[in-house]
Write a protein that holds these residues in place. Structure first.
Motif, PDB file in Angstrom:
ATOM      1  N   ILE A  97      -4.648   6.717   2.649  1.00  0.00           N
ATOM      2  CA  ILE A  97      -4.994   7.620   1.535  1.00  0.00           C
ATOM      3  C   ILE A  97      -5.668   8.883   2.076  1.00  0.00           C
ATOM      4  O   ILE A  97      -5.419   9.988   1.593  1.00  0.00           O
ATOM      5  CB  ILE A  97      -5.877   6.907   0.489  1.00  0.00           C
ATOM      6  N   ILE A 125       1.180   4.502  -2.639  1.00  0.00           N
ATOM      7  CA  ILE A 125       0.750   5.845  -2.203  1.00  0.00           C
ATOM      8  C   ILE A 125       1.929   6.828  -2.275  1.00  0.00           C
ATOM      9  O   ILE A 125       1.800   7.939  -2.799  1.00  0.00           O
ATOM     10  CB  ILE A 125       0.161   5.783  -0.776  1.00  0.00           C
ATOM     11  N   THR A 176      -5.983   0.209  -3.874  1.00  0.00           N
ATOM     12  CA  THR A 176      -5.120   1.379  -3.658  1.00  0.00           C
ATOM     13  C   THR A 176      -4.485   1.818  -4.973  1.00  0.00           C
ATOM     14  O   THR A 176      -4.366   3.013  -5.251  1.00  0.00           O
ATOM     15  CB  THR A 176      -4.057   1.053  -2.582  1.00  0.00           C
ATOM     16  N   CYS A 207     -12.366   1.740  -1.398  1.00  0.00           N
ATOM     17  CA  CYS A 207     -11.188   1.012  -0.898  1.00  0.00           C
ATOM     18  C   CYS A 207     -11.490  -0.445  -0.575  1.00  0.00           C
ATOM     19  O   CYS A 207     -10.638  -1.137   0.006  1.00  0.00           O
ATOM     20  CB  CYS A 207     -10.595   1.739   0.308  1.00  0.00           C
ATOM     21  N   HIS A 266       0.842  -1.211   0.000  1.00  0.00           N
ATOM     22  CA  HIS A 266       0.000   0.000   0.000  1.00  0.00           C
ATOM     23  C   HIS A 266       0.872   1.254   0.000  1.00  0.00           C
ATOM     24  O   HIS A 266       0.637   2.209  -0.744  1.00  0.00           O
ATOM     25  CB  HIS A 266      -0.856   0.049   1.273  1.00  0.00           C
ATOM     26  N   ALA A 301      -7.025   3.723  -6.770  1.00  0.00           N
ATOM     27  CA  ALA A 301      -7.218   5.029  -6.127  1.00  0.00           C
ATOM     28  C   ALA A 301      -6.111   5.991  -6.551  1.00  0.00           C
ATOM     29  O   ALA A 301      -6.366   7.164  -6.834  1.00  0.00           O
ATOM     30  CB  ALA A 301      -7.241   4.875  -4.607  1.00  0.00           C
ATOM     31  N   MET A 302      -4.871   5.493  -6.606  1.00  0.00           N
ATOM     32  CA  MET A 302      -3.756   6.380  -6.967  1.00  0.00           C
ATOM     33  C   MET A 302      -3.928   6.892  -8.400  1.00  0.00           C
ATOM     34  O   MET A 302      -3.620   8.045  -8.698  1.00  0.00           O
ATOM     35  CB  MET A 302      -2.416   5.666  -6.781  1.00  0.00           C
TER      36      MET A 302
END
Ligand code: S3P
Length: 445
Positions: free
Chosen positions: A101, A32, A55, A91, A28, A58-59
């Motif tokens: 995050i 990030i 993740t 998530c 993770h 999400a990035m």
């Protein structure tokens, strides 16, 4: 309606050499920090479980260029900051994902809405929101700090914060926010928790000052820092390696080696505890990989004895108590685990589910608010019965723990929702079968 289950039958001996999947915590963080940085980060050995894939997605939503180049090989090109995502960030099951995050996003002038699966939506986010609020972030959320939640970031001010609970997720969220805060962040942790964020931030060129005062640690991150892309090799996850290792310890005649396992001192409380129980464990080929110590860990079937686990060891093995409880079920005498209240706010209430699952398998247990005692079967002239269908509430570690128990129990053990194992250990069933474990799929009407 049909529901897939998995069943573990008495098997063994288990034998072989395997590699644990990439460490979830480090995976993770690699994504990030790579997205926060300027330039390219190349990652090898990334855990490709569902939590980490969320993740990664999400990035990308925050503006990074995230590409999978091959098995475990990922490239992240960061833009030196986060842009506002066009949609909700989901998530999934990942507490680490959402909390880290949130901390990272809080430093930027944006609004973002987070959600997750039913488990994540039931977990407390107040522990992260409180310090982020002190820094100047604001939010709107469901009662009790529950997701879905919309966070508004930007214009953060300095924080000096003493962690009320031993949580690396909270520490990491505040440190990531601190990178962008006017005056940075200072954290005091009364008990040391996993330190991957501190280590990795340095690898990305950031200044992180750590000083120790007995068991307590003070971590200072100056504000206004920029990260530079780097290369990261993700070591094998000790929290996943725990399953084949304990399986070998409780299955007669077994010998299993897990290669390339992370040996960071903040993560190996289980090895110490198993050692105290008389486990035949050896660690060889200890080496440094990308700033973390790794080694090959061999476990051989052992006659285990129950122990009192020192409560101060909890942060270094918090995710391993479910599988320790399984080892304890096959030991001689009682194993007492105290100071483990944090287990109640994981992917499930792990004290309650382990107590229920073990009791259903005929194991003697005593459950308290912050403690669990397991009465070992050996020496009392009885065995671990098994024979239960265990309710996991979708918790991957509850499922894997009971499957390991089934390998040495008298009668097969079945777990529900086995698909959730893929959140942290997608190759678990194949790996265990390769070692000789009788774990099979079953479809119920
Ligand atoms: C993690 C920290 C721990 C652990 C989780 C991963 C991390 O949670 O249980 O699986 O990567 O920082 P807490 O920080 O809530 O103790």
């Amino acid at each position: 309606m049909t529901a897939a289950t998995l069943t573990a039958r008495r098997s063994g001996p288990l034998r072989g050499r395997v590699r644990a999947p990439g460490d979830k915590s480090i995976s993770h963080r690699a994504l990030i920090l790579g997205a926060l940085a300027e330039g390219v980060t190349e990652i090898e050995g990334l855990l490709e479980g569902d939590d980490v894939k969320r993740t990664a997605a999400a990035m990308a939503a925050f503006g990074a260029d995230v590409t999978c180049l091959g098995e475990g090989a990922w490239r992240v090109e960061g833009r030196g900051g986060f842009a506002e995502p066009a949609d909700v960030i989901d998530c999934g099951n990942a507490g680490t994902g959402v909390r880290l995050i949130m901390g990272a996003a809080a430093g930027f002038d944006l609004s973002v809405t987070f959600t997750g699966d039913a488990s994540l939506r039931s977990r407390p986010m107040n522990r992260v929101l409180k310090p982020l609020g002190e820094m100047g972030a604001s939010w709107i959320c469901r009662a009790g700090g529950r997701l879905p939640l919309t966070l508004r970031g930007g214009n953060l001010r300095r924080i000096a914060y003493r962690l009320p609970e031993p949580s690396a997720q909270v520490k990491s969220a505040v440190l990531l926010a601190g990178l962008r805060a006017d005056g940075g962040a200072e954290m005091i942790e009364p008990e040391a928790t996993r330190d991957h964020t501190e280590r990795m931030l340095r690898g990305f060129g950031a200044q992180v000052d750590v000083s120790e005062d007995g068991a307590a640690r003070r971590i200072v991150v100056p504000g206004g820092q920029k990260l530079r892309g780097t290369r990261i090799h993700v070591p094998g996850d000790p929290s996943s390696a725990a399953f084949p290792l304990v399986a070998a310890l409780v299955t007669p005649g077994s010998e299993v080696t897990v290669q390339g396992m992370l040996l960071n001192a903040t993560r190996i409380g289980l090895l110490e505890t198993l050692g105290d129980m008389g486990a035949d464990l050896s660690v060889t080929n200890i080496r440094d990989e990308g700033g973390e110590s790794v080694g090959d860990v061999t476990a051989r079937y052992s006659e285990l004895s129950g122990v009192d686990v020192p409560p101060e060891r909890a942060p270094s093995m918090i995710d391993e108590y479910p599988i320790l409880a399984v080892a304890a079920a096959f030991a001689q005498g009682k194993t007492v685990m105290r100071g483990i209240g944090e287990m109640r706010v994981k992917e499930s209430d792990r004290i309650a589910l382990m107590a229920a699952g073990l009791a259903a398998c005929g194991v003697g247990i005593e459950e308290e608010a912050e403690a669990l005692t397991v009465v070992g079967a050996k020496g009392g002239n009885h065995r671990v019965e098994g024979g239960a269908r265990v309710v996991t509430h979708g918790d991957h570690r509850i499922a894997m723990s009971h499957l390991v128990l089934g390998l040495s129990a008298e009668t097969p053990v079945t777990v529900d929702e086995p698909g959730m194992i893929a959140t942290s250990f997608p190759g678990f069933v194949d790996m265990m079968r390769g070692l000789g474990a009788g774990i099979g799929e079953a479809v119920e009407a």
